[in-house]
Every structure is written in structure tokens, then in C-alpha cells.
Write a protein that holds these residues in place. Structure first.
Motif, PDB file in Angstrom:
ATOM      1  N   VAL A   1       0.416  -1.275   0.228  1.00 29.74           N
ATOM      2  CA  VAL A   1       0.274  -0.094   0.122  1.00 29.74           C
ATOM      3  C   VAL A   1       1.277   1.248   0.035  1.00 29.74           C
ATOM      4  O   VAL A   1       0.598   2.381  -0.659  1.00 29.74           O
ATOM      5  CB  VAL A   1      -0.941  -0.344   1.354  1.00 29.74           C
ATOM      6  CG1 VAL A   1      -1.577   1.136   1.267  1.00 29.74           C
ATOM      7  CG2 VAL A   1      -1.525  -0.998   1.419  1.00 29.74           C
ATOM      8  N   ASP A   2       2.007   1.223   0.614  1.00 33.02           N
ATOM      9  CA  ASP A   2       2.988   2.405   0.605  1.00 33.02           C
ATOM     10  C   ASP A   2       3.333   2.479  -0.338  1.00 33.02           C
ATOM     11  O   ASP A   2       4.105   4.405  -0.478  1.00 33.02           O
ATOM     12  CB  ASP A   2       3.772   2.132   1.581  1.00 33.02           C
ATOM     13  CG  ASP A   2       4.268   0.880   1.737  1.00 33.02           C
ATOM     14  OD1 ASP A   2       5.936   0.840   1.015  1.00 33.02           O
ATOM     15  OD2 ASP A   2       4.096  -0.489   1.597  1.00 33.02           O
ATOM     16  N   LYS A   3       3.185   2.226  -1.603  1.00 28.95           N
ATOM     17  CA  LYS A   3       3.954   2.233  -3.011  1.00 28.95           C
ATOM     18  C   LYS A   3       2.657   2.727  -3.555  1.00 28.95           C
ATOM     19  O   LYS A   3       3.562   3.069  -5.149  1.00 28.95           O
ATOM     20  CB  LYS A   3       4.590   1.183  -3.536  1.00 28.95           C
ATOM     21  CG  LYS A   3       5.897   0.724  -2.955  1.00 28.95           C
ATOM     22  CD  LYS A   3       7.290  -0.159  -3.417  1.00 28.95           C
ATOM     23  CE  LYS A   3       8.293   0.043  -2.829  1.00 28.95           C
ATOM     24  NZ  LYS A   3       9.570   1.423  -3.211  1.00 28.95           N
ATOM     25  N   LEU A   4       2.102   2.542  -3.581  1.00 31.05           N
ATOM     26  CA  LEU A   4       0.536   3.125  -4.479  1.00 31.05           C
ATOM     27  C   LEU A   4      -0.014   4.806  -4.973  1.00 31.05           C
ATOM     28  O   LEU A   4       0.506   5.583  -4.012  1.00 31.05           O
ATOM     29  CB  LEU A   4      -0.452   2.800  -4.273  1.00 31.05           C
ATOM     30  CG  LEU A   4      -0.831   1.249  -3.474  1.00 31.05           C
ATOM     31  CD1 LEU A   4      -2.389   0.532  -3.273  1.00 31.05           C
ATOM     32  CD2 LEU A   4      -0.470   0.104  -5.296  1.00 31.05           C
ATOM     33  N   GLY A   5       0.390   4.914  -5.812  1.00 28.16           N
ATOM     34  CA  GLY A   5      -0.145   6.262  -6.471  1.00 28.16           C
ATOM     35  C   GLY A   5      -1.208   6.639  -6.014  1.00 28.16           C
ATOM     36  O   GLY A   5      -2.084   5.110  -5.632  1.00 28.16           O
ATOM     37  N   GLU A   6      -1.844   7.284  -6.421  1.00 25.27           N
ATOM     38  CA  GLU A   6      -2.990   8.042  -6.214  1.00 25.27           C
ATOM     39  C   GLU A   6      -4.038   7.332  -6.579  1.00 25.27           C
ATOM     40  O   GLU A   6      -5.468   6.655  -6.108  1.00 25.27           O
ATOM     41  CB  GLU A   6      -3.645   8.908  -7.000  1.00 25.27           C
ATOM     42  CG  GLU A   6      -4.807  10.090  -6.270  1.00 25.27           C
ATOM     43  CD  GLU A   6      -4.836  11.497  -6.391  1.00 25.27           C
ATOM     44  OE1 GLU A   6      -6.021  11.917  -6.786  1.00 25.27           O
ATOM     45  OE2 GLU A   6      -3.656  12.015  -6.631  1.00 25.27           O
ATOM     46  N   ALA A   7      -4.125   7.015  -8.066  1.00 22.58           N
ATOM     47  CA  ALA A   7      -4.752   5.876  -8.842  1.00 22.58           C
ATOM     48  C   ALA A   7      -4.855   4.807  -8.431  1.00 22.58           C
ATOM     49  O   ALA A   7      -5.402   3.809  -8.421  1.00 22.58           O
ATOM     50  CB  ALA A   7      -4.695   6.276 -10.435  1.00 22.58           C
ATOM     51  N   GLY A   8      -3.833   3.740  -7.710  1.00 24.06           N
ATOM     52  CA  GLY A   8      -3.261   2.764  -7.316  1.00 24.06           C
ATOM     53  C   GLY A   8      -4.327   2.657  -6.058  1.00 24.06           C
ATOM     54  O   GLY A   8      -4.893   1.263  -5.899  1.00 24.06           O
TER      55      GLY A   8
END
Length: 235
Positions: A70-77
Motif C-alpha cells: 500500500v505504501d508504494k501506491l500512487g493516487e489511482a492505485g
């Protein structure tokens, strides 16, 4: 051993120049657990919840939910993650009063691209399971607080989340309605739903979870497993 549903490793988050809101927090939640995150206002509960929900990112450490970093997700992700991996229940319900109960519950599935007919079938199943199917065509504003929270739970379960997050789910309810929601959460957990409840209410924690994690000043200071909560009917 079964892969954890939730795993935080040495997670820290600081805002501005103040002390850390969360400091090197590590937490593992396995499938089928019901965990209460306890602590007073300002302890770090909300920060922890926001990091799990992908609404914020840690400064250091990792957050993994159902295999997703989760900590590597961008806004869309992050938006896709919240639709597919977690369900969220809030203190003040966050229902749309201009939509019917069914349309509120269907909304996450429609946003995820589920066909209308399939989404409505799933919503009908959930409303029946949670004992509020008679209100399917009503507007949320006509329901009691406890009934609105059941609608919110149905919406949160719509996309079959790996993890159900409940943020002070009884905070806006009277005692009787709060006990009703507590029994509901306990029943869902007895049926296998993994749940994390964020609260300052020790009575709620004891009634619907079997593990309590205490936070103070941004640090996890205690993690205690109790005997499993007795299985209770959802209704």
C-alpha cells in the motif's frame, strides 16, 4: 503459515516538525482475526488507520494488505486498492441521503465496474443478511442510527474485502444501537471476516474482537490476545 491480511513493518509517520504521529509501528493481522486498535485522541490511531487505508504514506517502513504494498501506491492505485481490498465503516456513516439504501450499497461495486444486475443481487443478499432488506428502497435519512450503520457495513462488504476497517463505528450511536453494531461485527468475524476496529472504547473492543493493540504517543505499547469472542448471530 497463511499469508497475513495486514502487515506493518517499522512504520513511522511525522507531520511538520512535531513528534512522530506514529513511530516504528509493527503489526501483523492474520485471516479471520478481529483486532481492536485502542488509544486516546492523539495517540496515533487515526494515522495508523489512514496508512492502512492508503489515504496517507509512511515516511519509513512498509504497509502490506492482502499482498499489496500500500505504501508504494500512487493516487489511482490507492483508489483501486480501497475499492478491491478493504471496506471502510465510519463513525458518521457517510451515506448519500439522495440515494436509496440499495443505491448506496451498490455504489462501490458500480465504481469497480460490476454490472448493475449483479451488483443489485449482491446488495440484496447483504441487506437480507444484515436484517435491513425491508429498507432497500428507503432513503438513509429515514432510518435510525443503528440501521444506517448496518447500511454502511453492507456497503463496506459489497466488494468482498479482505479487510474490514471500522473507525469508531459506535461513536455516533446510543447504547442499544452500539451494542447492536457490536454484535453485528462479532457475527461477521465469526463468519470469517477479518476486522480491524479503531476505537477508544474498551467495552466495544472487548465485545467484538479477540485481540487489543494499545497505542500511546505514536507507539504500540501492548498487543494482547484474549479468548475468542463467542459466535453470535449477525441479526
Amino acid at each position: 503459515m497463511t499469508m497475513p491480511v495486514l502487515e506493518l513493518r517499522e512504520v513511522s509517520r511525522r507531520y511538520d516538525d512535531g513528534p512522530p504521529a506514529l513511530h516504528e509501528a509493527s503489526l501483523t493481522v492474520r485471516p479471520g482475526e478481529a483486532v481492536a486498535i485502542l488509544g486516546p485522541s492523539g495517540s496515533g490511531k487515526s494515522t495508523l488507520l489512514n496508512l492502512i487505508a492508503g489515504l496517507d504514506r509512511p515516511d519509513t517502513g512498509t504497509v502490506t494488505v492482502d499482498g499489496v504494498r500500500v505504501d508504494k501506491l500512487g493516487e489511482a492505485g490507492s483508489a483501486l486498492y480501497r475499492r478491491s481490498k478493504i471496506g471502510m465503516v465510519f463513525q458518521f456513516f457517510n451515506l448519500l441521503d439522495d440515494l436509496t439504501v440499495t443505491d448506496n450499497v451498490v455504489l462501490p461495486a458500480r465504481l469497480a465496474g460490476t454490472a448493475r444486475r449483479e451488483a443489485e443481487r449482491r446488495a440484496a443478499e447483504l441487506l437480507e443478511l444484515l436484517g435491513i432488506d425491508r429498507h432497500a428502497r428507503a432513503r438513509p435519512g429515514r432510518l435510525s442510527g443503528g440501521e444506517r450503520q448496518r447500511v454502511a457495513v453492507a456497503r463496506a462488504l459489497m466488494n468482498r474485502p479482505a479487510l474490514l476497517l471500522a473507525d469508531e463505528p459506535t461513536g455516533a450511536l446510543d447504547t442499544a444501537a452500539g451494542q447492536d453494531v457490536s454484535r453485528l461485527l462479532s457475527g461477521l468475524n465469526a463468519d470469517g471476516q477479518t476486522i480491524v476496529v479503531v476505537t477508544h472504547d474498551l467495552a466495544l473492543a472487548r465485545s467484538c474482537t479477540n485481540r487489543t493493540v494499545q497505542i500511546a504517543d505514536g507507539r504500540i505499547i501492548e498487543d494482547v490476545r484474549s479468548q475468542a469472542v463467542a459466535s453470535q448471530a449477525v441479526r
